[in-house]
Design a protein around this motif. Sequence first.
Motif, PDB file in Angstrom:
ATOM      1  N   GLN A  20       0.808  -1.219   0.000  1.00  0.00           N
ATOM      2  CA  GLN A  20       0.000   0.000   0.000  1.00  0.00           C
ATOM      3  C   GLN A  20       0.841   1.269   0.000  1.00  0.00           C
ATOM      4  N   ASN A  55      -2.001  -3.442 -17.715  1.00  0.00           N
ATOM      5  CA  ASN A  55      -1.639  -4.821 -18.041  1.00  0.00           C
ATOM      6  C   ASN A  55      -2.846  -5.711 -17.765  1.00  0.00           C
ATOM      7  N   PRO A  56      -3.469  -6.214 -18.835  1.00  0.00           N
ATOM      8  CA  PRO A  56      -4.724  -6.960 -18.656  1.00  0.00           C
ATOM      9  C   PRO A  56      -4.588  -8.096 -17.639  1.00  0.00           C
ATOM     10  N   LYS A  57      -5.594  -8.188 -16.765  1.00  0.00           N
ATOM     11  CA  LYS A  57      -5.537  -9.168 -15.676  1.00  0.00           C
ATOM     12  C   LYS A  57      -5.607 -10.604 -16.166  1.00  0.00           C
ATOM     13  N   ASN A  59       3.101   1.750  -2.284  1.00  0.00           N
ATOM     14  CA  ASN A  59       3.579   1.896  -3.663  1.00  0.00           C
ATOM     15  C   ASN A  59       2.575   2.637  -4.526  1.00  0.00           C
ATOM     16  N   PHE A  60       3.055   3.437  -5.435  1.00  0.00           N
ATOM     17  CA  PHE A  60       2.244   3.862  -6.567  1.00  0.00           C
ATOM     18  C   PHE A  60       2.293   2.743  -7.596  1.00  0.00           C
ATOM     19  N   SER A  61       1.211   2.571  -8.345  1.00  0.00           N
ATOM     20  CA  SER A  61       1.177   1.507  -9.348  1.00  0.00           C
ATOM     21  C   SER A  61       0.152   1.859 -10.411  1.00  0.00           C
ATOM     22  N   VAL A  62       0.260   1.217 -11.555  1.00  0.00           N
ATOM     23  CA  VAL A  62      -0.683   1.483 -12.646  1.00  0.00           C
ATOM     24  C   VAL A  62      -2.110   1.121 -12.218  1.00  0.00           C
ATOM     25  N   ASP A  63      -2.235   0.085 -11.402  1.00  0.00           N
ATOM     26  CA  ASP A  63      -3.579  -0.309 -10.976  1.00  0.00           C
ATOM     27  C   ASP A  63      -4.251   0.770 -10.121  1.00  0.00           C
ATOM     28  N   VAL A  64      -3.455   1.642  -9.533  1.00  0.00           N
ATOM     29  CA  VAL A  64      -4.014   2.670  -8.645  1.00  0.00           C
ATOM     30  C   VAL A  64      -3.843   4.078  -9.220  1.00  0.00           C
ATOM     31  N   MET A 109       4.062   2.652 -19.113  1.00  0.00           N
ATOM     32  CA  MET A 109       3.317   2.099 -17.982  1.00  0.00           C
ATOM     33  C   MET A 109       1.840   2.002 -18.341  1.00  0.00           C
ATOM     34  N   TYR A 141       0.351   6.994 -14.445  1.00  0.00           N
ATOM     35  CA  TYR A 141       1.785   6.717 -14.288  1.00  0.00           C
ATOM     36  C   TYR A 141       2.513   7.123 -15.575  1.00  0.00           C
ATOM     37  N   PRO A 190       3.612  -6.899 -16.908  1.00  0.00           N
ATOM     38  CA  PRO A 190       3.681  -5.893 -15.845  1.00  0.00           C
ATOM     39  C   PRO A 190       5.127  -5.674 -15.377  1.00  0.00           C
TER      40      PRO A 190
END
Lengths: 510, 445
Positions: A90, A110-112, A92-97, A107, A100, A302
Amino acid sequence: MSTPLALNRITDLLMNDSKAKVLSKNETRSRTPLIFERHSRNHAEWLPALEGHEETYLKSIPQDFLRKKEANLPSVSELEVVRHFTGLSQKNFSVDVNFYPLGSCTMKYNPKCLDAIASLSSFSLIHPYQEESLAQGALKILFEMQEYLSEITGMDEFTLQPAAGAHGELCGLLIAGAYHRARGSKKTKVLIPDSAHGTNPATAALCGYEVVTVKSNAKGLVDFDDLKSKLDSGVACLMMTNPNTLGLFEEDILEIAKAVHAVDGLVYYDGANMNALLGICRPGDMGFDIVHMNLHKTFAVPHGSGGPGSGPVGVKKHLIPFLPSPRVLKQKEKFLFEKQAPQSIGKLRSFYGNFGAIIRSYAYIKALGKEGLRAVSENAIINANYLRVRLKKMYDVPYDGICMHEFVMAATRQKKKGVRALDIAKRLLDYGVHAPTVYFPLIVEEAMMVEPTETESKETLDEFVQILEKIEKEIEQDPAIVLEAPHTTPVGRMDEVLAARQPNLRFKNS
Amino acid sequence: MQYISNTDNDKKVMLEAIGVSSFEDLVAKVPKSLRNFELRLPKGKSELELLSEMVEIGRENINFHDYASYLGAGNYDHFVPTVVNALAHRGEFITSYTPYQGEASQGTLQSIYEFQSLICELTAMDYSNASMYDGASGLAEAALLALRSTGRKKIVVPVTIHPEYRTVVKTYTSCLDVEIVEIPMAADGVLDFEILKKSIDENTAAVLVQHPNFFGLLEDVRAIGEEAHKAGALFIACVNPISLGILEPPGEYGADIAVGEGQPLGNPTAFGGPHFGFFTVKEDFLRKMPGRIAGMTVDKVGRRSFVLTLQAREQHIRREKATSNICTNHSLCALKGAIYLSLLGKEGLKKLALLNLKNAHQTYDALLKLKGVREFSRRPFFNEFVLHLEKDAGNLKASLEANKILGPLALNAFYPKQAGAYLFAVTENRTPSDQQRLLEAISAS
């Protein structure tokens, strides 16, 4: 699609306009103890219990070879481990959140489903040395991936062995070296534009070459005259990125390749920016002899907090014999490893490549198909140009003009007001946006390299512009809030000098 | 399937804002001759179609749930607790970049610091980096470090090191002025110590050793290290991390650099990658290490925090003067390693090593009682061993398959003189019923 997060952060900040308040709110989540500092009991009960007679087998090993002092690993319960690493994630910054727009890094979303595919036991629980007849699925994927990449890049053959972009560069330059040696040519130099990634010169040096830097011209492209003045029979290779790190297409590429070939040199393509070219044009058609792809950039692997990626290398016909071994072949509808490759440079790592990454890209290419791949680059280019046009009112764009999938702006106007690119980058974090790449390429002062990627929506890009506008106001009205940023992250700016002068690189119990 | 957020209308509005009439205007600088082609690739698929096709392709692979694996040689069928992937596959780890922006990456940076600490504890070495691509490339980078550090030109490489690892060392040094001296194998499956002694001289940069070696056997590491040091060469050990639950760690028998394959620590074999390599050094070599390193520091108000440090070694700062061209590490795989070691704890590590030792020795003893099975060496081993099988190779293969057994590995693929010798790996995952099937398969062939 909307990304309310960034805007929520603005609201958060507005509501907490006292900085101190924001700090104290974050104080509580700033410190996660080290895993070594957590205490509870652990008996590794996920392993079967010992039966008591196991130690007798230790007698087969002479005392001298046995461990005397236990490794001081932490002793924590499963729940503690779960809380610990969830807590760390939590931070981290990430593409999911977060948005970027980190230039040069692509960035994208990235398809799940790709994660799910790579995790299937039929792909994850297979051994590199199982019989070829028992691994036809894996071999089929490797073989077809070699073909897909050859088609997309316009090359003749691919190896999937390199583990990363830099590893691909190493592979490519070793191939170039082996090729020149096989022809009896003495080559000592590698030409590299001054806008290139740092891995290019580092790789050339690792392979024993002298690095000769080629200047950029006023348009931000390779200075063809400077290049020609440095071309002679000692040049093994020219390494280029196209579009280059300014996000500009090297329009003289056909002439450049011809000139390098004329002195019996090879032209190497650093594929970091391939996200701009899918279905638009192909490095193989431009005259490149060797290319590497970054599957973790263009093909949706990813980034994994810094790897694993994958850096396949493609070559033209004359270089195929030098590819690392073994390649995957298809004979009579069966897939198999090549058995002999006498001129091969050898191996760059054990086994065949980062299969778990390759399979994601393979499935991604299948999902997108030819139309989808072209749509990637079209949208990446539209998104980048849209942002460039919207932001150039606020920022200098030193090599302005239509860009490809990314562009470089400069915080030079802001610097005159006492705020630097780094400060703006840090302030963006407070608004929930990851910073662009800053101070790269080296040829642009106060560089901020922005790559929005194709998966972001116009709405997100507009929010990004709004945030930068807000920061612009802060620079006018309250520069301290920018200069001291970030305020909302788990920690503020760190003492990097202390870290380097008194290295603390591991936990020690005493 | 496309993962594009913009609608056609969005695109129209954006193109207008850019001031062009169509997308083609944006790529006008790409010479026309280059734009005249169409990709010869299949049409895209929905997620539904994609998943079912991938499941079908997967059916062409036998996996460890179908067959019991006795294959090792660098990759092993170890049990991975559910927690490892549940945590490492969180979006915040899997979709973040290398932690250049430290304030936005404290999770990754602290986990790298913990990884480094765990690996140092495991190996009893002074410092660890954030990881390498794999064990083989780590070993090659260790050789390069030794060459840089000593200014010497010779690397001593016993043939008892994994053949692929030796090839990687050769490949990495192929453009440099370096001599690789191979040390043959003695009759009992370890390196020939007498020849080793004669082969080390004042131009030797490093002596490499794998322990346990490719055949699973323990090398006489202490004596080998002493020979290297007598000549001023570095001693580089390549080790199996699980074995360190019971075997003396390289930091204690004099290794200057210790590396190894991290796959056994919580990573699936995945047809050979991705995994991670660990890379550790003694204090003297810290600033010569390749790759990323995380360090602890404080932020501006004195809070404990973590950064990438000693970056003056790295390519993005030093360009052609960097210690290596490596850019990324294998962070996510290393994170799995850190979570795995945290779940094991010190008792678990020893327990796991003992389970491997027991299973391997029970299988070894049982196999040796079979007809046509002969000893290869009497040297001690951990969880891998070689036996001679006096069997027809075709029959043996058919019988193993019929009994749903993967492996063992025929050594003649790598050592032509070792026809009939097979390498077995036995982990904690192998059950008594697996062993029974293995014995039946070999007896029946």
